[in-house]
Motif scaffolding. Sequence first.
Motif, PDB file in Angstrom:
ATOM      1  N   TYR A  25      48.705  -3.634 -53.017  1.00  0.00           N
ATOM      2  CA  TYR A  25      49.467  -2.462 -52.608  1.00  0.00           C
ATOM      3  C   TYR A  25      50.440  -2.827 -51.489  1.00  0.00           C
ATOM      4  N   LEU A  26      49.964  -3.573 -50.488  1.00  0.00           N
ATOM      5  CA  LEU A  26      50.833  -4.003 -49.385  1.00  0.00           C
ATOM      6  C   LEU A  26      52.031  -4.795 -49.891  1.00  0.00           C
ATOM      7  N   THR A  27      51.779  -5.679 -50.835  1.00  0.00           N
ATOM      8  CA  THR A  27      52.850  -6.506 -51.392  1.00  0.00           C
ATOM      9  C   THR A  27      53.895  -5.646 -52.100  1.00  0.00           C
ATOM     10  N   VAL A  28      53.421  -4.722 -52.930  1.00  0.00           N
ATOM     11  CA  VAL A  28      54.339  -3.854 -53.678  1.00  0.00           C
ATOM     12  C   VAL A  28      55.118  -2.941 -52.729  1.00  0.00           C
ATOM     13  N   VAL A  29      54.418  -2.349 -51.774  1.00  0.00           N
ATOM     14  CA  VAL A  29      55.070  -1.418 -50.842  1.00  0.00           C
ATOM     15  C   VAL A  29      56.085  -2.144 -49.966  1.00  0.00           C
ATOM     16  N   THR A  30      55.746  -3.330 -49.525  1.00  0.00           N
ATOM     17  CA  THR A  30      56.685  -4.096 -48.708  1.00  0.00           C
ATOM     18  C   THR A  30      57.927  -4.461 -49.517  1.00  0.00           C
ATOM     19  N   GLY A  31      57.720  -4.867 -50.758  1.00  0.00           N
ATOM     20  CA  GLY A  31      58.865  -5.154 -51.632  1.00  0.00           C
ATOM     21  C   GLY A  31      59.722  -3.927 -51.854  1.00  0.00           C
ATOM     22  N   TRP A  32      59.057  -2.784 -52.091  1.00  0.00           N
ATOM     23  CA  TRP A  32      59.791  -1.538 -52.295  1.00  0.00           C
ATOM     24  C   TRP A  32      60.583  -1.157 -51.046  1.00  0.00           C
ATOM     25  N   GLU A  33      59.994  -1.349 -49.893  1.00  0.00           N
ATOM     26  CA  GLU A  33      60.666  -1.025 -48.634  1.00  0.00           C
ATOM     27  C   GLU A  33      61.916  -1.882 -48.459  1.00  0.00           C
ATOM     28  N   VAL A  34      61.828  -3.162 -48.770  1.00  0.00           N
ATOM     29  CA  VAL A  34      62.984  -4.055 -48.656  1.00  0.00           C
ATOM     30  C   VAL A  34      64.082  -3.620 -49.625  1.00  0.00           C
ATOM     31  N   ILE A  35      63.709  -3.336 -50.867  1.00  0.00           N
ATOM     32  CA  ILE A  35      64.695  -2.886 -51.861  1.00  0.00           C
ATOM     33  C   ILE A  35      65.307  -1.547 -51.445  1.00  0.00           C
ATOM     34  N   GLY A  36      64.446  -0.630 -51.008  1.00  0.00           N
ATOM     35  CA  GLY A  36      64.945   0.681 -50.592  1.00  0.00           C
ATOM     36  C   GLY A  36      65.872   0.607 -49.397  1.00  0.00           C
ATOM     37  N   ARG A  37      65.544  -0.217 -48.443  1.00  0.00           N
ATOM     38  CA  ARG A  37      66.336  -0.302 -47.218  1.00  0.00           C
ATOM     39  C   ARG A  37      67.646  -1.058 -47.428  1.00  0.00           C
ATOM     40  N   TYR A  38      67.568  -2.226 -48.064  1.00  0.00           N
ATOM     41  CA  TYR A  38      68.742  -3.086 -48.127  1.00  0.00           C
ATOM     42  C   TYR A  38      69.552  -2.982 -49.412  1.00  0.00           C
ATOM     43  N   VAL A  39      68.941  -2.583 -50.509  1.00  0.00           N
ATOM     44  CA  VAL A  39      69.677  -2.480 -51.765  1.00  0.00           C
ATOM     45  C   VAL A  39      70.122  -1.032 -52.004  1.00  0.00           C
ATOM     46  N   SER A  45      60.086   6.883 -46.020  1.00  0.00           N
ATOM     47  CA  SER A  45      59.385   7.129 -44.749  1.00  0.00           C
ATOM     48  C   SER A  45      57.886   6.841 -44.848  1.00  0.00           C
ATOM     49  N   TRP A  46      57.340   6.878 -46.039  1.00  0.00           N
ATOM     50  CA  TRP A  46      55.902   6.759 -46.225  1.00  0.00           C
ATOM     51  C   TRP A  46      55.399   5.318 -46.269  1.00  0.00           C
ATOM     52  N   THR A  47      56.288   4.354 -46.479  1.00  0.00           N
ATOM     53  CA  THR A  47      55.815   2.984 -46.720  1.00  0.00           C
ATOM     54  C   THR A  47      55.126   2.368 -45.510  1.00  0.00           C
ATOM     55  N   SER A  48      55.711   2.490 -44.339  1.00  0.00           N
ATOM     56  CA  SER A  48      55.083   1.863 -43.167  1.00  0.00           C
ATOM     57  C   SER A  48      53.771   2.555 -42.798  1.00  0.00           C
ATOM     58  N   ASP A  49      53.692   3.864 -43.005  1.00  0.00           N
ATOM     59  CA  ASP A  49      52.461   4.600 -42.698  1.00  0.00           C
ATOM     60  C   ASP A  49      51.316   4.188 -43.622  1.00  0.00           C
ATOM     61  N   THR A  50      51.611   4.157 -44.906  1.00  0.00           N
ATOM     62  CA  THR A  50      50.548   3.791 -45.851  1.00  0.00           C
ATOM     63  C   THR A  50      50.215   2.311 -45.763  1.00  0.00           C
ATOM     64  N   ALA A  51      51.181   1.484 -45.386  1.00  0.00           N
ATOM     65  CA  ALA A  51      50.908   0.056 -45.198  1.00  0.00           C
ATOM     66  C   ALA A  51      49.946  -0.156 -44.028  1.00  0.00           C
TER      67      ALA A  51
END
Length: 168
Positions: A25-39, A45-51
Amino acid sequence: MRAITRAHDSLTQLSFWGAMLAVVYLTVVTGWEVIGRYVLGSPASWTSDTAAVSFALVTFFAAPMLTWKMGHASMSAVVDALPIGAARWIHRFTMLLGAAACALVAWYAGNESMRLYSRGVMMIAATPIPKWLVMMALTYGMASMALYFFRHLFASSLAAEPTDSENA
């Protein structure tokens, strides 16, 4: 008693699988956060909290497995240099100390979990997550580790004492 220890070991294996799923889950959420932020230019807003919660689950769901398999951190240079009989007694003392410390933390965490649950306390973050969930993971992990320390202590007391030739 054997059935209880098998149940404890099975629960530990199950929680270890939970820790592995939390890592995925951490791996997927971190990847999603990078894609969401930079791409996409729109971070979630939920990714860092759930991570953060996932990190706690990884820690407290995996720790009992490490204690069971004696994979926990151990600085044994001094104990290894002692005669076998003295080393055994120090090993037993550290198992007792580990069990007592883990049991005490589990007791406090369990009480705090009940208090947080009854008051409905949420983590202060963008995503409301009940704080008692993390505290219950801590309670489980520490209680399970305490049981493993007690089991190791009991097993070491059943082991044969060293003979005089082993102490020489």
